[in-house]
Design a protein around this motif. Sequence first.
Motif, PDB file in Angstrom:
ATOM      1  N   GLU A 137       0.482  -1.084  -0.028  1.00  0.00           N
ATOM      2  CA  GLU A 137      -0.548  -0.324  -0.120  1.00  0.00           C
ATOM      3  C   GLU A 137       0.979   1.446   0.019  1.00  0.00           C
ATOM      4  OE1 GLU A 137      -3.097  -0.651  -0.108  1.00  0.00           O
ATOM      5  OE2 GLU A 137      -3.486  -1.828   0.310  1.00  0.00           O
ATOM      6  N   GLY A 138       0.370   2.495  -0.124  1.00  0.00           N
ATOM      7  CA  GLY A 138       0.736   3.991  -0.272  1.00  0.00           C
ATOM      8  C   GLY A 138       2.748   3.268  -0.356  1.00  0.00           C
ATOM      9  N   ASP A 139       3.169   3.816  -0.247  1.00  0.00           N
ATOM     10  CA  ASP A 139       4.525   4.751  -1.134  1.00  0.00           C
ATOM     11  C   ASP A 139       5.387   3.823  -1.611  1.00  0.00           C
ATOM     12  OD1 ASP A 139       4.651   7.319  -0.562  1.00  0.00           O
ATOM     13  OD2 ASP A 139       5.531   7.396   1.233  1.00  0.00           O
ATOM     14  N   GLU A 140       4.916   2.136  -0.446  1.00  0.00           N
ATOM     15  CA  GLU A 140       5.079   1.113  -0.950  1.00  0.00           C
ATOM     16  C   GLU A 140       4.997   0.257  -2.395  1.00  0.00           C
ATOM     17  OE1 GLU A 140       5.189  -1.561   2.222  1.00  0.00           O
ATOM     18  OE2 GLU A 140       7.210  -1.246   3.213  1.00  0.00           O
ATOM     19  N   LEU A 141       4.329   0.975  -3.133  1.00  0.00           N
ATOM     20  CA  LEU A 141       3.731   0.466  -4.456  1.00  0.00           C
ATOM     21  C   LEU A 141       5.254   0.754  -5.449  1.00  0.00           C
ATOM     22  CD1 LEU A 141       0.500   1.303  -4.123  1.00  0.00           C
ATOM     23  CD2 LEU A 141       1.076  -0.890  -3.987  1.00  0.00           C
ATOM     24  N   TRP A 142       5.385   2.172  -5.114  1.00  0.00           N
ATOM     25  CA  TRP A 142       6.968   1.993  -5.917  1.00  0.00           C
ATOM     26  C   TRP A 142       7.893   1.386  -5.767  1.00  0.00           C
ATOM     27  CZ3 TRP A 142      11.397   4.547  -4.321  1.00  0.00           C
ATOM     28  CH2 TRP A 142      12.474   5.023  -5.208  1.00  0.00           C
ATOM     29  N   SER A 143       8.798   1.048  -6.717  1.00  0.00           N
ATOM     30  CA  SER A 143       9.762   0.119  -6.964  1.00  0.00           C
ATOM     31  C   SER A 143      11.152   1.146  -7.466  1.00  0.00           C
ATOM     32  CB  SER A 143       9.512  -0.826  -8.108  1.00  0.00           C
ATOM     33  OG  SER A 143       8.692  -1.605  -7.912  1.00  0.00           O
ATOM     34  N   PRO A 144      12.008   1.340  -6.284  1.00  0.00           N
ATOM     35  CA  PRO A 144      13.498   1.691  -6.901  1.00  0.00           C
ATOM     36  C   PRO A 144      13.403   1.229  -8.325  1.00  0.00           C
ATOM     37  CG  PRO A 144      13.010   1.121  -4.763  1.00  0.00           C
ATOM     38  CD  PRO A 144      12.004   0.241  -5.282  1.00  0.00           C
ATOM     39  N   GLY A 145      14.388   2.260  -9.246  1.00  0.00           N
ATOM     40  CA  GLY A 145      14.626   1.969 -10.093  1.00  0.00           C
ATOM     41  C   GLY A 145      13.614   2.547 -11.076  1.00  0.00           C
ATOM     42  N   THR A 146      12.515   2.887 -11.247  1.00  0.00           N
ATOM     43  CA  THR A 146      11.044   3.525 -12.076  1.00  0.00           C
ATOM     44  C   THR A 146      10.969   4.786 -11.327  1.00  0.00           C
ATOM     45  OG1 THR A 146       9.884   3.035 -10.683  1.00  0.00           O
ATOM     46  CG2 THR A 146      10.430   1.386 -12.003  1.00  0.00           C
ATOM     47  N   LEU A 147      10.364   5.399 -12.213  1.00  0.00           N
ATOM     48  CA  LEU A 147      10.205   7.123 -11.834  1.00  0.00           C
ATOM     49  C   LEU A 147       8.861   6.853 -11.361  1.00  0.00           C
ATOM     50  CD1 LEU A 147      10.277  10.253 -12.845  1.00  0.00           C
ATOM     51  CD2 LEU A 147       9.099   9.796 -14.455  1.00  0.00           C
ATOM     52  N   VAL A 148       8.051   6.855 -11.238  1.00  0.00           N
ATOM     53  CA  VAL A 148       6.615   7.029 -10.552  1.00  0.00           C
ATOM     54  C   VAL A 148       6.338   5.528 -10.448  1.00  0.00           C
ATOM     55  CG1 VAL A 148       5.369   7.391 -12.912  1.00  0.00           C
ATOM     56  CG2 VAL A 148       4.780   8.779 -10.096  1.00  0.00           C
ATOM     57  N   TYR A 149       4.923   5.770  -9.554  1.00  0.00           N
ATOM     58  CA  TYR A 149       3.829   4.418  -9.298  1.00  0.00           C
ATOM     59  C   TYR A 149       2.536   5.331  -8.790  1.00  0.00           C
ATOM     60  CZ  TYR A 149      -0.307   1.483  -7.458  1.00  0.00           C
ATOM     61  OH  TYR A 149      -0.888   0.663  -7.798  1.00  0.00           O
ATOM     62  N   VAL A 150       1.644   4.702 -10.326  1.00  0.00           N
ATOM     63  CA  VAL A 150       0.381   5.842 -10.512  1.00  0.00           C
ATOM     64  C   VAL A 150      -0.874   4.379  -9.962  1.00  0.00           C
ATOM     65  CG1 VAL A 150      -1.140   7.376 -12.011  1.00  0.00           C
ATOM     66  CG2 VAL A 150       1.440   7.738 -11.575  1.00  0.00           C
ATOM     67  N   GLY A 151      -1.272   4.930  -9.560  1.00  0.00           N
ATOM     68  CA  GLY A 151      -2.826   3.656  -9.349  1.00  0.00           C
ATOM     69  C   GLY A 151      -3.101   3.762  -7.621  1.00  0.00           C
ATOM     70  N   GLY A 152      -3.559   2.548  -7.198  1.00  0.00           N
ATOM     71  CA  GLY A 152      -3.589   2.914  -6.250  1.00  0.00           C
ATOM     72  C   GLY A 152      -5.087   2.218  -5.502  1.00  0.00           C
ATOM     73  N   ASN A 153      -6.210   2.324  -6.942  1.00  0.00           N
ATOM     74  CA  ASN A 153      -7.541   1.800  -6.347  1.00  0.00           C
ATOM     75  C   ASN A 153      -7.643   0.333  -7.142  1.00  0.00           C
ATOM     76  OD1 ASN A 153      -8.501   4.204  -5.782  1.00  0.00           O
ATOM     77  ND2 ASN A 153      -8.835   4.596  -7.900  1.00  0.00           N
ATOM     78  N   GLU A 154      -6.461  -0.346  -7.028  1.00  0.00           N
ATOM     79  CA  GLU A 154      -6.679  -2.270  -7.375  1.00  0.00           C
ATOM     80  C   GLU A 154      -5.600  -2.738  -5.823  1.00  0.00           C
ATOM     81  OE1 GLU A 154      -7.521  -2.725 -11.849  1.00  0.00           O
ATOM     82  OE2 GLU A 154      -5.625  -2.207 -11.395  1.00  0.00           O
ATOM     83  N   THR A 155      -5.428  -1.861  -4.630  1.00  0.00           N
ATOM     84  CA  THR A 155      -4.678  -2.765  -4.349  1.00  0.00           C
ATOM     85  C   THR A 155      -5.250  -3.122  -2.832  1.00  0.00           C
ATOM     86  OG1 THR A 155      -4.850  -0.836  -1.791  1.00  0.00           O
ATOM     87  CG2 THR A 155      -3.228  -0.372  -4.035  1.00  0.00           C
ATOM     88  N   PRO A 156      -4.713  -4.269  -2.184  1.00  0.00           N
ATOM     89  CA  PRO A 156      -5.687  -4.500  -1.465  1.00  0.00           C
ATOM     90  C   PRO A 156      -6.289  -4.137  -0.799  1.00  0.00           C
ATOM     91  CG  PRO A 156      -3.612  -6.066  -1.061  1.00  0.00           C
ATOM     92  CD  PRO A 156      -3.291  -4.468  -2.106  1.00  0.00           C
ATOM     93  N   ASN A 157      -6.493  -2.929   0.277  1.00  0.00           N
ATOM     94  CA  ASN A 157      -6.943  -1.933   0.792  1.00  0.00           C
ATOM     95  C   ASN A 157      -8.692  -1.910  -0.105  1.00  0.00           C
ATOM     96  OD1 ASN A 157      -5.710  -2.091   3.286  1.00  0.00           O
ATOM     97  ND2 ASN A 157      -4.732  -0.549   3.060  1.00  0.00           N
ATOM     98  N   ALA A 158      -8.431  -1.519  -1.433  1.00  0.00           N
ATOM     99  CA  ALA A 158      -8.795  -0.923  -2.347  1.00  0.00           C
ATOM    100  C   ALA A 158     -10.033  -1.999  -2.262  1.00  0.00           C
ATOM    101  CB  ALA A 158      -8.816  -0.341  -3.393  1.00  0.00           C
ATOM    102  N   PHE A 159      -9.777  -2.876  -2.583  1.00  0.00           N
ATOM    103  CA  PHE A 159     -10.929  -4.884  -2.979  1.00  0.00           C
ATOM    104  C   PHE A 159     -11.802  -4.859  -1.336  1.00  0.00           C
ATOM    105  CE2 PHE A 159      -7.622  -5.875  -6.162  1.00  0.00           C
ATOM    106  CZ  PHE A 159      -8.152  -5.501  -7.078  1.00  0.00           C
ATOM    107  N   LYS A 160     -10.089  -4.832  -0.466  1.00  0.00           N
ATOM    108  CA  LYS A 160     -11.020  -4.843   1.057  1.00  0.00           C
ATOM    109  C   LYS A 160     -12.372  -3.657   1.140  1.00  0.00           C
ATOM    110  CE  LYS A 160      -9.770  -5.551   6.024  1.00  0.00           C
ATOM    111  NZ  LYS A 160      -8.632  -5.289   6.317  1.00  0.00           N
ATOM    112  N   ALA A 161     -12.212  -2.683   0.433  1.00  0.00           N
ATOM    113  CA  ALA A 161     -13.135  -1.984   0.493  1.00  0.00           C
ATOM    114  C   ALA A 161     -14.896  -1.873   0.572  1.00  0.00           C
ATOM    115  CB  ALA A 161     -13.007  -0.338   0.460  1.00  0.00           C
ATOM    116  N   VAL A 162     -14.782  -2.404  -1.133  1.00  0.00           N
ATOM    117  CA  VAL A 162     -15.848  -3.030  -1.599  1.00  0.00           C
ATOM    118  C   VAL A 162     -16.206  -4.466  -0.859  1.00  0.00           C
ATOM    119  CG1 VAL A 162     -14.974  -4.423  -3.519  1.00  0.00           C
ATOM    120  CG2 VAL A 162     -16.583  -2.895  -3.104  1.00  0.00           C
ATOM    121  N   MET A 163     -15.618  -5.304  -0.394  1.00  0.00           N
ATOM    122  CA  MET A 163     -15.946  -6.541   0.517  1.00  0.00           C
ATOM    123  C   MET A 163     -16.531  -6.262   1.468  1.00  0.00           C
ATOM    124  SD  MET A 163     -11.963  -9.073  -0.338  1.00  0.00           S
ATOM    125  CE  MET A 163     -11.683  -9.339  -1.904  1.00  0.00           C
TER     126      MET A 163
END
Length: 345
Positions: A137-163
Amino acid sequence: MRVLLIAGIASTPGMAFAKEVQVDVGLPKPVVVNTDQPLKLALFIEIGTNSAVQSTVTGVRNMAKKYGFEFDVFDARFDVATQVNQMQNALLNGYNAWIVVPVEGSQVCESVTKLAPEANVLVAQSTGTACGRSSKEGDELWSPGTLVYVGGNETPNAFKAVMEKAAADNPGPQKVGILTGPNLHPITVAFDKALEEVKAKYPDFKVVAVHRTDYSPPDNQIKTQTMLQANPDLSIIVGAYTNMSKGAVPALEAAGKLGTVKVYEAGGTAWSVDALKKGWIKATTGFYRQTAAETAVQAIIEARAGKPVPHVILNDGHAPIPGQKSGEVGIVTLDNVGAYEPQSP
């Protein structure tokens, strides 16, 4: 992210100066961008026939028209070996930026976090994670070596919210059927983690069937029919994306159980909005793959211009909907569907 502008040295009288931008991507060596060379972008997608993935392509196409750059689309058709091979070929063909939506994050890890930056290629991850970060979740979605991660609506917490929305709406013992995508896909990994947490927290939320699908409505219709035959007292269906609902609804209608079996999903589309209004589904989530792709391109453009770029941009880069808290996915129901503007059909 730190950016350093460097003017190249002309070794021959009359030679033009080359302007370089050093972009810190979290590795010992920065990615060095020669801004005299125009942006040539490679877009790596999971499967081009999926409506959500098509929204990603639309987002990049919009930005290409706006900024006047070239891009090519590499469709892996849900085959990670194909995607890795496409990345290896792209390294040999002059692309200086990638946008990546991985089929499976671990197997593309070396390409996106090591080989690409070594070749001075800027990599933006759009909605999908790399290097085993699907369950983060959050900052840990970014992988060093890449410029940026854009998203956050397909993480465990996102799916957990609808469940959890499904569990809260339906107190007492429930028999639940699950429809997800292929094994090892980053979305499936995140969804499965969320499901385990919800099952532990809500013992009455009893999962009686889990079906992997290829994301197509026909496959989900068949899998729903199988669930209903094996579990005639099924009370809830939760899907990882709207295509699961597109398949589940006709199966429920044919069985005379549309409205009796409650349907919840992630990844709200134009179809989802109509389905909410008709009562076919009870809730979906905000999902903005077009905006995510546009935001990823914008990050690349800004990094090439020497501007700072955050490593993580949540909510797919989109503004929140009414009732949505910062850092959380937006739950879309009949109550707030009028404020939700879907980006996929």
